[in-house]
Scaffold this active site. Structure first.
Site, PDB file in Angstrom:
ATOM      1  CB  ALA A  21      -0.920  -0.011   1.222  1.00  0.00           C
ATOM      2  CG  HIS A 486      -3.319 -14.478   1.939  1.00  0.00           C
ATOM      3  ND1 HIS A 486      -3.881 -15.547   1.296  1.00  0.00           N
ATOM      4  CD2 HIS A 486      -2.137 -14.270   1.306  1.00  0.00           C
ATOM      5  CE1 HIS A 486      -3.088 -15.963   0.320  1.00  0.00           C
ATOM      6  NE2 HIS A 486      -2.014 -15.208   0.319  1.00  0.00           N
TER       7      HIS A 486
END
Ligand SMILES: Cc1cc2nc3c(=O)[nH]c(=O)nc-3n(C[C@H](O)[C@H](O)[C@H](O)COP(=O)(O)OP(=O)(O)OC[C@H]3O[C@@H](n4cnc5c(N)ncnc54)[C@H](O)[C@@H]3O)c2cc1C
Length: 549
Positions: A21, A486
């Protein structure tokens, strides 16, 4: 731009964490030359063209100590001893070390987010950002982007190696047909794996979004090897961060602070800064709702004539999505990656496998701070929800049926669970002694059946030993399910009291502070999480830019 750039005294925007990100945000927000952007990353930076070979390899082999957080451990289930847990610490973050599967998840995942209070994050809202981030080399049409920074490509079925082809045929006989576009088709079936690389090289968020041209922007500083220790708060406003580099502490002021430190470290930073359950700024959801996909690797011994051709480097070619049908669970909740090789060494070329995973998982754990060290304490409670345990046990039976198929048996046999991690690691090391053991073990695979069976048994229990006793199967699954990379959900987006950020990703109750990374996911998606995180960051950049105009 130097990797270890000098820290400025102030920036309009400080992004904490140069992972997936953080790279996207740093690139998009610095497109506006009036905005000064400081990207702070604890790990190393690598200039374009100077990335290490292990990061660039299209066969994933970068999840090694030099690129990971040292000493990070996680408790998989309550009562189990904490074990090492891999999280990236390098510019590019998870995208620099991950397996490179490039999946979006299903429209229903995002409509579920919106229904749970994440306003503006339904499928119709996020699809434009999935299109923006990608350059799909195989599929076009309204679902796909052609101009984005991240290439997405697939190995066509004609090129799949023998075990992958045989499993495809077996699955078709069980009603799971060959399908095409995993990112635009929610049905059950076998798909080519969408990959985020070129034939030989990884394309990380760093290589795609922080290329040489972006790095020349005078309003962007990338400060690597700098750890943010806390967010500086004045009353209920974030005004900067405390940074440590080479043991020296510095304060940097900011107009706005964005946490992109990932689903483990972003909540840890909030907690360390006094934002969390029962803290000075009471936000009960910080660190709660940790989600992940539970996974169980199942290996097979490939016959000599079923190995992957040596010139095909990537391990991931095709995958299988199916619906468990278990009561109270969504469709397309199960995911199986089909491997025609598991390593680059001789043994790895002879061992294939099925990675069985629950992708529509429900179990939730937490991230808190270890009171003694202040480091993140991770508890997954994997399979804590009985539906997750039942479905992973069911996946073992599902795999057994596929592997029993005549055509599959002509390519592979001796299915076993490789739970002897120390042995598996030893066989993968590059040192001369390990290479000799590796070659010996490979030779054993062609030995007479009894010896061969014994050799495989050293690595872990054969599949057949678990199929007669349901209780034993469940116990095995409970004890041996592993967490994937994840991780998400620990600074959940929503509109309820426990939600940490709102739909604009602002920390509720604190001005000038956002979280933009995997931690904001309201619920885990039925996909590997890297591409969804890129989408989150692309959308966040638009939201933030929109506020400035
Ligand atoms: C081994 C592994 C394999 C994976 N395989 C896949 C895959 O095949 N496909 C897929 O889609 N997803 C995969 N993932 C998941 C994917 O990589 C993540 O979902 C994604 O990278 C998360 O992005 P993020 O920005 O939230 O966090 P990250 O990418 O983890 O970035 C966080 C960054 O913040 C930095 N940081 C943390 N704390 C601080 C601090 N205090 N100060 C400064 N910097 C800090 C970290 O060093 C890190 O670089 C995998 C993950 C792992 C670990």
């Amino acid at each position: 731009m130097r990797p270890d750039a000098v820290l400025p005294a102030r920036a309009d925007v400080i992004i904490v964490g140069g992972g997936t990100a953080g790279c996207v945000l740093a690139s998009r927000l610095s497109e506006d030359p009036r905005v000064s952007v400081l990207l702070v990353e604890a790990g190393r930076d690598h200039l374009p063209g100077h990335e290490p070979d292990d990061i660039m390899d299209s066969f994933p082999r970068a999840a090694t100590p030099g690129h990971l957080w040292p000493g990070l451990t996680a408790e998989r289930r309550p009562g189990q001893p904490p074990r090492p847990f891999e999280q990236a610490r390098v510019v590019g973050g998870g995208s620099s070390v991950m397996g490179m599967l490039a999946m979006r998840g299903l429209p229903a995942d995002y409509d579920g987010w919106a229904a749970a209070g994440a306003e503006g994050w339904g499928w119709a809202d996020v699809l434009p950002y999935f299109r923006r981030l990608e350059r799909d080399l195989d599929f076009g049409g309204p679902a796909h982007g052609r101009e984005g920074p991240l290439p997405v490509r697939r190995h066509p079925p004609e090129s799949w190696p023998p075990f992958c082809r045989a499993v495809t045929a077996a699955a078709a006989r069980q009603g799971l047909p060959l399908a095409g576009d995993l990112n635009d088709d929610a049905s059950d079936g076998i798909y080519p794996v969408p990959m985020n690389n070129s034939a030989r090289h990884r394309v990380s968020a760093a290589t795609a979004y922080l290329d040489a041209a972006v790095r020349t922007r005078p309003n962007l500083i990338i400060a690597a090897r700098c750890s943010v220790t806390a967010i500086r708060l004045r009353e209920r406003r974030a005004v900067g961060v405390d940074v440590v580099r080479d043991g020296a502490a510095r304060a940097v002021e900011a107009g706005e602070v964005i946490l992109s430190a990932g689903a483990i470290h972003s909540p840890a930073l909030l907690l360390r800064s006094g934002i969390g359950p029962g803290l000075a700024i009471d936000r009960p959801g910080v660190g709660a709702d940790l989600q992940n996909h539970p996974l169980l690797p199942l290996s097979v011994v490939l016959r000599r004539d079923a190995v992957q051709p040596p010139d095909v480097r990537p391990a991931f070619q095709n995958c299988l999505r199916y619906s468990s049908g278990h009561p109270g669970t969504p469709a397309a909740d199960m995911f199986v990656t089909i491997l025609n090789k598991t390593g680059l060494h001789p043994l790895g070329r002879r061992i294939g496998g099925l990675m069985l995973a629950v992708y529509g998982s429900f179990s939730r754990g937490s991230v808190s701070l270890d009171p003694a060290t202040g480091t993140p304490r991770i508890g997954f409670d994997l399979l804590g929800d009985e539906r997750d345990e039942a479905r992973l046990a069911g996946a073992v039976r599902f795999a057994a049926a596929l592997l029993a198929d005549e055509e599959v048996r002509r390519t592979a046999d001796q299915p076993f669970f490789p739970i002897n991690g120390a042995l598996v690691q030893r066989l993968s090391r590059p040192e001369p002694a390990s290479r000799i053991v590796n070659r010996l073990a490979t030779a054993m695979l062609d030995a007479p059946a009894l010896l061969r069976g014994w050799a495989v048994g050293v690595a872990g229990p054969p599949l057949r030993t678990l199929l007669d006793d349901e209780e034993r199967l469940h116990r095995f699954v409970r004890e041996n399910a592993v967490p994937t990379g994840h991780v998400c959900g620990t600074c959940r987006m929503g509109s309820d009291e426990a939600a940490v950020v709102d739909g604009r990703l602002r920390v509720r109750g604190v001005a000038g502070l956002r979280v933009v990374d995997a931690s904001v996911m309201p619920a885990i998606v039925r996909a590997n999480t890297n591409i969804p995180v890129v989408m989150i960051a692309e959308k966040a950049a638009d939201i933030i830019k929109g506020e400035r105009t």
